[in-house]
Design an enzyme around this catalytic site. Structure first.
Site, mmCIF file in Angstrom:
data_model
loop_
_atom_site.group_PDB
_atom_site.id
_atom_site.type_symbol
_atom_site.label_atom_id
_atom_site.label_comp_id
_atom_site.label_asym_id
_atom_site.label_seq_id
_atom_site.Cartn_x
_atom_site.Cartn_y
_atom_site.Cartn_z
ATOM 1 N N SER A 1 82.026 35.074 29.234
ATOM 2 C CA SER A 1 82.282 35.110 30.690
ATOM 3 C C SER A 1 81.131 34.418 31.405
ATOM 4 O O SER A 1 79.973 34.754 31.176
ATOM 5 C CB SER A 1 82.351 36.552 31.200
ATOM 6 O OG SER A 1 83.315 37.287 30.506
ATOM 7 N N GLU B 1 76.895 35.527 35.242
ATOM 8 C CA GLU B 1 76.435 36.374 34.128
ATOM 9 C C GLU B 1 75.496 35.580 33.229
ATOM 10 O O GLU B 1 74.491 36.078 32.742
ATOM 11 C CB GLU B 1 77.622 36.892 33.318
ATOM 12 C CG GLU B 1 77.154 37.735 32.149
ATOM 13 C CD GLU B 1 78.198 38.007 31.089
ATOM 14 O OE1 GLU B 1 79.197 38.660 31.399
ATOM 15 O OE2 GLU B 1 77.995 37.571 29.946
ATOM 16 N N ARG C 1 76.372 44.808 33.072
ATOM 17 C CA ARG C 1 75.726 43.505 32.780
ATOM 18 C C ARG C 1 74.352 43.409 33.462
ATOM 19 O O ARG C 1 73.985 42.356 33.988
ATOM 20 C CB ARG C 1 76.598 42.336 33.243
ATOM 21 C CG ARG C 1 77.946 42.242 32.561
ATOM 22 C CD ARG C 1 77.808 41.919 31.081
ATOM 23 N NE ARG C 1 79.088 41.594 30.470
ATOM 24 C CZ ARG C 1 79.943 42.505 29.981
ATOM 25 N NH1 ARG C 1 79.652 43.789 30.014
ATOM 26 N NH2 ARG C 1 81.075 42.103 29.422
#
Ligand code: FAD
Ligand code: EPU
Length: 343
Positions: A237, A339, A163
């Site tokens: 998420s 995130e 990520r």
């Protein structure tokens, strides 16, 4: 031609959380000429949006917002084994996945149904079900806002991680990603490294799955776990799964031996060296799963997904996320990193 601006434009439909922010001036980049005209101004818009599936729009008003809708793709070359494809950044990721599967070009099947545009995919090196963009990415073509210069980033230049990428760090906010070049395989080798994916295929009685089977299974798992943003506002998420290495990993596992974890790397003696801990588990252990705070909350089936039921404010969701971070830190000593991009 100067870009066409709309005044006082609602962004509610343009972010998957469904928060009700507005743009004082809004423009949509549909063609290369729109982009050229836009770049003549020599500065970035205050906010650039793809599909708005990984942003939390914290402010109620933004000065200038541009929406990327650049479409098109080109087959650059092909050989017996693979093809090289250049895709405009405003293409929708999942549509690309389906189109490539239809052409019998493989590599994207595990990344089925991830919302968003192609241009945002390298920014956090999108990943799911055992595969990350990194495994198929060749190049990113991006223009620098300040100079208008078109730059070519190799996969190494992109500094992709979990990520993570150059575009989230030193390159943050400095580039417009215009085109993404992918190398896809003509050989239908499937990646079944993710347990939940193997289990789904077993349940379906498929012992030798094709890439299409994998794509369908991934879609089914995703639909069963993740809330559809059209029904409940969310951005997937909200936090990353924490990663621990070396002694920190060993100590943590001694303290919390019951915690589920994935070993990313073993040391020479076969002990876990680098581990990833599911943030959803940490959040659930702290009692947050399914909890609601007015218009925002934690999803009932996936504790890592924060949701907006409608009519709420982005700052309420941010406050909830901070409380979650605090309680996970108190109980487990781990800092959850966001995130989602707060913009
Ligand atoms: P946006 O949210 O519009 O933008 C994200 C950031 O990138 C912003 O800062 C924006 O300014 C910048 N940006 C966008 N386009 C460009 C461009 N062309 N050039 C420069 N900067 C740009 N992600 C995963 O990795 N795996 C998953 O499994 C996953 N599942 C999800 C499930 C759901 C239900 C949702 C809602 C989200 C999920 N996500 C997942 C997150 C999201 O899909 C990805 O991060 C996606 O790549 C975001 O694309 P976007 O076009 O919506 O980006
Ligand atoms: N779990 C819980 N409680 C929950 C949900 C999950 O304890 O409510 C635990 C279980 O032990 C489960 C584990 O967490 O086995 C992992 O859950 P899941 O397979 O749903 O994956 P995740 O780690 O929560 C990550 C990505 C997702 C991606 C899936 C599949 C991150 C931050 N998230 O989620 O990506 O789709 O794996 O690969 O890495 C996104 O980035 O937006 C996203 C949705």
């Amino acid at each position: 031609m100067a870009p066409l601006w709309k005044e006082n434009f609602s962004l509610k439909q343009l972010n998957t959380f469904g928060f009700d922010a507005r743009a004082r001036r809004f423009t949509e980049l549909q063609k290369r000429e729109d982009l050229d005209a836009f770049f003549e101004r020599g500065r970035a818009p205050e906010l650039l949006l793809g599909a708005g599936s990984n942003v939390l729009l914290l402010r109620e008003e933004y000065e200038e917002v541009a929406l990327n809708s650049l479409k098109g793709s080109r087959l650059l070359d092909e050989n017996e084994d693979s093809v090289r494809l250049a895709v405009a950044s405003g293409e929708i990721w999942h549509e690309l996945v389906l189109q490539t599967l239809q052409q019998s070009w493989y590599g994207l099947e595990n990344l089925s149904l991830i919302p968003g545009t192609v241009g945002a995919a390298p920014i956090q090196n999108i990943g799911a079900y055992g595969v990350e963009l990194e495994s198929v990415l060749e190049e990113v073509l991006a223009r620098e806002w300040s100079t208008g210069e078109l730059r070519r980033f190799s996969r190494e230049d992109c500094q992709l991680g979990y990520r993570d990428s150059f575009f989230k760090r030193a390159g943050k906010g400095r580039f417009f990603i215009e085109e993404v070049v992918l190398r896809l395989s003509k050989r239908p080798d499937v990646n079944l490294s993710y347990g939940a994916l193997r289990q789904m295929l077993e349940r379906q009685g498929i012992s030798e799955p094709s890439p299409q089977d994998v794509s369908r299974a991934v879609i089914e798992i995703r639909q069963s776990k993740l809330p559809a943003p059209e029904q409940i506002g969310n951005a997937g998420s909200f936090f990353k799964n924490p990663v621990l290495s070396g002694l920190a990993a060993q100590h943590w596992l001694e303290l919390f031996s019951e915690a589920p974890h994935y070993v990313l790397e073993f040391d020479e003696e076969g002990r876990p060296l680098t581990i990833k801990i599911p943030a959803a588990w940490l959040i659930e252990q702290c009692g947050w799963k399914g909890r609601r705070r007015g218009a925002v909350g934690v999803h009932q089936r996936q504790a890592l997904v924060l949701v907006h039921y409608g009519g709420g404010k982005a700052r309420e969701l941010l406050a909830l996320s901070e409380e979650i971070q605090e309680s996970v830190y108190e109980r487990f000593g781990l800092e959850l990193e966001r995130e989602v991009n707060v913009v």
